[in-house]
Design a protein around this motif. Structure first.
Motif, mmCIF file in Angstrom:
data_model
loop_
_atom_site.group_PDB
_atom_site.id
_atom_site.type_symbol
_atom_site.label_atom_id
_atom_site.label_comp_id
_atom_site.label_asym_id
_atom_site.label_seq_id
_atom_site.Cartn_x
_atom_site.Cartn_y
_atom_site.Cartn_z
ATOM 1 N N HIS A 37 0.825 -1.217 0.000
ATOM 2 C CA HIS A 37 0.000 0.000 0.000
ATOM 3 C C HIS A 37 0.851 1.256 0.000
ATOM 4 O O HIS A 37 0.568 2.210 -0.719
ATOM 5 C CB HIS A 37 -0.926 0.014 1.222
ATOM 6 C CG HIS A 37 -2.226 -0.642 0.938
ATOM 7 N ND1 HIS A 37 -2.411 -1.996 1.045
ATOM 8 C CD2 HIS A 37 -3.399 -0.128 0.496
ATOM 9 C CE1 HIS A 37 -3.649 -2.293 0.710
ATOM 10 N NE2 HIS A 37 -4.268 -1.185 0.360
ATOM 11 N N ILE A 41 1.618 4.499 -2.956
ATOM 12 C CA ILE A 41 1.439 5.935 -2.750
ATOM 13 C C ILE A 41 2.753 6.709 -2.807
ATOM 14 O O ILE A 41 2.853 7.706 -3.525
ATOM 15 C CB ILE A 41 0.726 6.197 -1.401
ATOM 16 C CG1 ILE A 41 -0.676 5.582 -1.453
ATOM 17 C CG2 ILE A 41 0.643 7.687 -1.094
ATOM 18 C CD1 ILE A 41 -1.431 5.630 -0.161
ATOM 19 N N ILE A 42 3.771 6.242 -2.098
ATOM 20 C CA ILE A 42 4.990 7.063 -2.025
ATOM 21 C C ILE A 42 6.130 6.491 -2.859
ATOM 22 O O ILE A 42 7.218 7.062 -2.893
ATOM 23 C CB ILE A 42 5.459 7.289 -0.561
ATOM 24 C CG1 ILE A 42 5.905 5.968 0.089
ATOM 25 C CG2 ILE A 42 4.368 7.959 0.258
ATOM 26 C CD1 ILE A 42 6.567 6.167 1.440
ATOM 27 N N SER A 110 5.421 11.243 11.232
ATOM 28 C CA SER A 110 6.059 12.553 11.429
ATOM 29 C C SER A 110 6.160 13.307 10.102
ATOM 30 O O SER A 110 6.228 14.522 10.077
ATOM 31 C CB SER A 110 7.435 12.391 12.065
ATOM 32 O OG SER A 110 8.369 11.959 11.088
ATOM 33 N N LEU A 111 6.159 12.556 8.995
ATOM 34 C CA LEU A 111 6.299 13.207 7.688
ATOM 35 C C LEU A 111 4.958 13.544 7.041
ATOM 36 O O LEU A 111 4.796 14.611 6.471
ATOM 37 C CB LEU A 111 7.115 12.309 6.740
ATOM 38 C CG LEU A 111 8.567 12.085 7.141
ATOM 39 C CD1 LEU A 111 9.226 11.097 6.201
ATOM 40 C CD2 LEU A 111 9.338 13.395 7.129
ATOM 41 N N ILE A 112 4.026 12.629 7.118
ATOM 42 C CA ILE A 112 2.766 12.888 6.408
ATOM 43 C C ILE A 112 1.590 13.034 7.366
ATOM 44 O O ILE A 112 0.449 13.149 6.934
ATOM 45 C CB ILE A 112 2.461 11.805 5.337
ATOM 46 C CG1 ILE A 112 2.244 10.436 5.990
ATOM 47 C CG2 ILE A 112 3.557 11.722 4.292
ATOM 48 C CD1 ILE A 112 1.620 9.413 5.052
ATOM 49 N N GLY A 113 1.865 13.034 8.672
ATOM 50 C CA GLY A 113 0.805 13.253 9.646
ATOM 51 C C GLY A 113 0.188 11.946 10.124
ATOM 52 O O GLY A 113 0.098 10.971 9.385
ATOM 53 N N GLN A 115 -2.876 11.296 10.921
ATOM 54 C CA GLN A 115 -4.193 10.973 10.356
ATOM 55 C C GLN A 115 -4.068 10.219 9.026
ATOM 56 O O GLN A 115 -4.719 9.199 8.821
ATOM 57 C CB GLN A 115 -4.967 12.266 10.143
ATOM 58 C CG GLN A 115 -6.455 12.067 10.199
ATOM 59 C CD GLN A 115 -7.199 13.349 9.934
ATOM 60 O OE1 GLN A 115 -6.639 14.433 9.990
ATOM 61 N NE2 GLN A 115 -8.478 13.231 9.638
ATOM 62 N N LEU A 116 -3.213 10.751 8.174
ATOM 63 C CA LEU A 116 -3.037 10.109 6.869
ATOM 64 C C LEU A 116 -2.354 8.745 7.033
ATOM 65 O O LEU A 116 -2.702 7.777 6.362
ATOM 66 C CB LEU A 116 -2.228 11.022 5.939
ATOM 67 C CG LEU A 116 -2.066 10.576 4.501
ATOM 68 C CD1 LEU A 116 -3.405 10.297 3.850
ATOM 69 C CD2 LEU A 116 -1.318 11.635 3.677
ATOM 70 N N HIS A 119 -4.815 6.301 8.137
ATOM 71 C CA HIS A 119 -5.691 6.018 7.007
ATOM 72 C C HIS A 119 -5.071 4.943 6.107
ATOM 73 O O HIS A 119 -5.734 3.993 5.701
ATOM 74 C CB HIS A 119 -5.874 7.328 6.229
ATOM 75 C CG HIS A 119 -7.027 7.317 5.305
ATOM 76 N ND1 HIS A 119 -8.311 7.579 5.725
ATOM 77 C CD2 HIS A 119 -7.105 7.075 3.973
ATOM 78 C CE1 HIS A 119 -9.122 7.506 4.691
ATOM 79 N NE2 HIS A 119 -8.416 7.200 3.615
ATOM 80 N N LEU A 123 -6.138 0.768 5.510
ATOM 81 C CA LEU A 123 -6.331 0.132 4.214
ATOM 82 C C LEU A 123 -5.404 -1.068 4.053
ATOM 83 O O LEU A 123 -5.774 -2.094 3.503
ATOM 84 C CB LEU A 123 -6.061 1.138 3.090
ATOM 85 C CG LEU A 123 -7.003 2.337 3.066
ATOM 86 C CD1 LEU A 123 -6.426 3.441 2.201
ATOM 87 C CD2 LEU A 123 -8.376 1.918 2.551
#
Lengths: 139, 493
Positions: A37, A41-42, A110-113, A115-116, A119, A123
């Protein structure tokens, strides 16, 4: 709040609660689910950088963890990690993998928060955090 | 069945952008957002994506070798439009870097196709498409192949009923030669214009098939809310004619609030006129403007003031402050020093609409010019003309002040040569009479109307401006040194 109390850490504990003889397999399964996953995304490079840093930090406590970055080949990505874990007692392997996962997730958060991150983990692991855990999970 | 196709336009969710596009982004169109690094391409794409994506219209965002996705997610989250709940629900990020390694268009196209089939998006973004093109060049594929690839990709996306946006670091010089631009249905070009030390962001809709875009460059700003575009005001011929018609027909007048001044203007200032009040520092321009607004409030006509000389908290008179506090007079915050005229106009129109304002004060044009980014100062006169025409066209009556140091050798009405754009002009001056510096003023012009030709003394008292007598027995008043006329000439007058 001590970091080990964070719900995402609790989830790792739950995920890691496997019969001792399967500790290494279970550990790698968790990583593979998450990696597929996150890489979507990254990207491969993004994942590899974070993974290498997590290994480096975890080695302070578990020097026997393998040092090399995962190979780009999805099938063998975590072969070295698996070998390292299998060479240890199940409890020790489980503890090391938990630390490695927590470290990785903390860096990502720490980098993307948070919450994300939560999330994406939802998934990846298919764990519904939409209850009371969710609130904390998203703090 | 002879009905022509009516294309659906997607509202981009970027304030002002739909006006530029001629209604929005045409559905199923294939577009390019081009611009140098730092111009806001990814932000624009994200803002459009987060605005349009929902459960029924999903978006696929392909990241390529440009900005690493990790960084993009980190930084784009700072904008208020970034909605985490949409990630993977209605927005999916896909990294294409690995597919580009061998530099083959086919593999990239196949991967895009596979993802599109899987996710069935209504919106597809590729950031940066430039990376795709560059890697192809490394792979020794020619321009023709690139063109074919882009064409096939465009066709494929349309067949999948997806609206596509490609993002790329293209320079203006490349835009003509790149096959991507030939194939694209729409091209948005973003730039940062440097002038002296200030930077102004600009956007241009270079091309949009099937729609009439607002031509030329328009300014935009990036704040924590994302991008906001300020479409440049273009005065349509129709508006000019209507405005001119209205002026000649205008019977209605507004009262200035200064006793005696309405009579001098021929019965007040005609509605929809722009009045320029010119005078040296301290001559009472702002006081005149305050009385104009206060009179409006008394008559139930809300007003707006754009105070470029003082910050709202430093508004000169308590009278003006109290008007603002009642909520009948709105203040436009004009602190920034790199404004564009269109941004100011956008704010003004917004507030005028909100307050249903009938009166507007711009205090002063000199301060306004200073608040603008240097590049707009160069065309201040032209921009001001467009702005005044637009606002008076809305039926607003405008009072502008302009500081002009007393010059005693020539008679000038404004430092910008902008007197021509005012429908009416009042000049204030200091003049020396009997060993005292007196304030005098005159109504120089009221377009299409009779008005007083007198030069009158005036004073600023506690209650406001008090108009005094005429100075019929003097000449040379406007030169600053009034001479008492000989008795015989005074009698002639």
């Amino acid at each position: 709040m001590a970091t080990s109390d964070l719900p995402r850490h609790q989830i790792i504990k739950i995920l890691m609660a496997q019969p001792p003889e399967k500790a290494a397999d279970a550990a790698i399964h968790i990583w593979e689910q998450m990696a597929s996953h996150i890489i979507t995304i990254i990207g491969e490079d993004g994942f590899n950088s974070l993974y290498a840093r997590s290994l480096f930090l975890s080695q302070a406590k578990f020097p026997w963890l393998s040092t090399s970055s995962p190979t780009p080949n999805a099938v063998h990505r975590f072969d070295e990690l698996k070998t390292s874990l299998e060479a240890q007692a199940p409890a020790q392997a489980s503890e090391a993998n938990s630390l490695l996962l927590v470290t990785f997730i903390e860096i990502l958060a720490s980098l993307i928060g948070a919450q994300l991150t939560s999330h994406i983990l939802q998934l990846a692991w298919g764990i519904n955090t939409g209850n009371s855990t969710n609130k904390e999970f998203q703090e | 069945m002879n009905e022509k196709l009516s294309m659906r336009c997607l509202a981009t969710g970027v304030p002002g952008l739909d006006n530029l596009l001629g209604g929005g982004l045409p559905e199923f169109s294939f577009n390019v957002i081009a611009g140098a690094p730092g111009t806001g391409k990814t932000t624009l794409a994200h803002q459009i994506m987060f605005s349009l994506a929902n459960a029924d219209n999903r978006a696929l965002f392909f990241t390529v070798l440009g900005e690493p996705a990790l960084k993009m997610l980190r930084y784009q989250q700072q904008f208020s439009f970034f909605d985490i709940n949409k990630i993977n629900e209605s927005i999916r990020f896909v990294n294409l870097s690995a597919d580009l390694m061998d530099g083959s268009f086919d593999r990239v196209k196949a991967r895009i196709e596979e993802e599109v089939k899987d996710y069935a998006p209504s919106l597809v973004f590729v950031d940066s498409f430039r990376s795709v093109v560059r890697s192809a060049k490394r792979g020794k594929q020619g321009v023709l192949e690139l063109q074919r690839f882009v064409q096939r990709l465009g066709m494929q996306m349309m067949s999948w009923q997806a609206t596509t946006i490609l993002i790329g670091e293209y320079l203006p010089s490349e835009s003509e030669s790149s096959p991507v631009f030939t194939v694209a249905d729409g091209i948005l070009s973003l730039s940062q214009n440097l002038h002296h030390n200030s930077m102004v962001r600009k956007i241009q809709v270079v091309k949009i098939r099937g729609q009439a875009q607002a031509p030329g460059l328009h300014t935009f700003r990036i704040s924590d809310r994302g991008i906001e575009v300020f479409p440049r005001v273009i005065i349509e011929q129709r508006e000019v004619v209507e405005s001119a018609g209205k002026l000649s027909m205008s019977e209605e007048r507004v009262s200035m609030g200064t006793p005696g001044l309405d009579d001098m203007l021929g019965g007040g200032l005609p509605v929809g006129y722009s009045l320029l009040v010119v005078g040296p520092s301290g001559s009472g321009k702002t006081i005149l403007a305050t009385e104009f607004l206060a009179e409006g409030v008394r008559k139930g006509e809300p007003g707006v003031i754009a105070a470029f000389e003082k910050s709202p908290s430093q508004l000169l008179s308590t009278k003006l402050s109290s008007l603002v506090q009642t909520g009948k007079v709105g203040v436009i915050d004009t602190h920034s020093l790199d404004l564009s005229i269109d941004e100011t106009l956008h704010d003004l129109i917004g507030m005028i609409d909100r307050m249903q304002a009938k009166r507007l004060v711009i205090d002063s044009l000199s301060g306004f010019e200073l608040a603008l980014a240097p590049e707009f100062s160069e065309d201040f006169r032209g921009s001001l003309y467009r702005m005044v025409a637009k606002l008076t066209g809305m039926g607003v009556t405008i009072l502008m002040t302009s500081e002009l140091e007393d010059r005693f050798t020539d008679l000038r009405f404004s430092p910008f040569g902008s007197a021509f754009l005012a429908d009416a002009i009042i000049v204030q001056r200091y003049t020396e009479i009997g060993g005292q510096l007196k304030r005098v003023f005159s109504v120089v012009k009221v377009r299409g109307s009779e008005h007083s030709k007198d030069i009158r003394l005036f004073d600023i008292a506690e209650a406001g401006i008090v108009i005094g007598g005429t100075l019929a027995e003097y000449d040379g008043i406007m030169s600053g040194r009034a001479h008492r006329l000989p008795l015989t000439e005074r009698m002639d007058n």
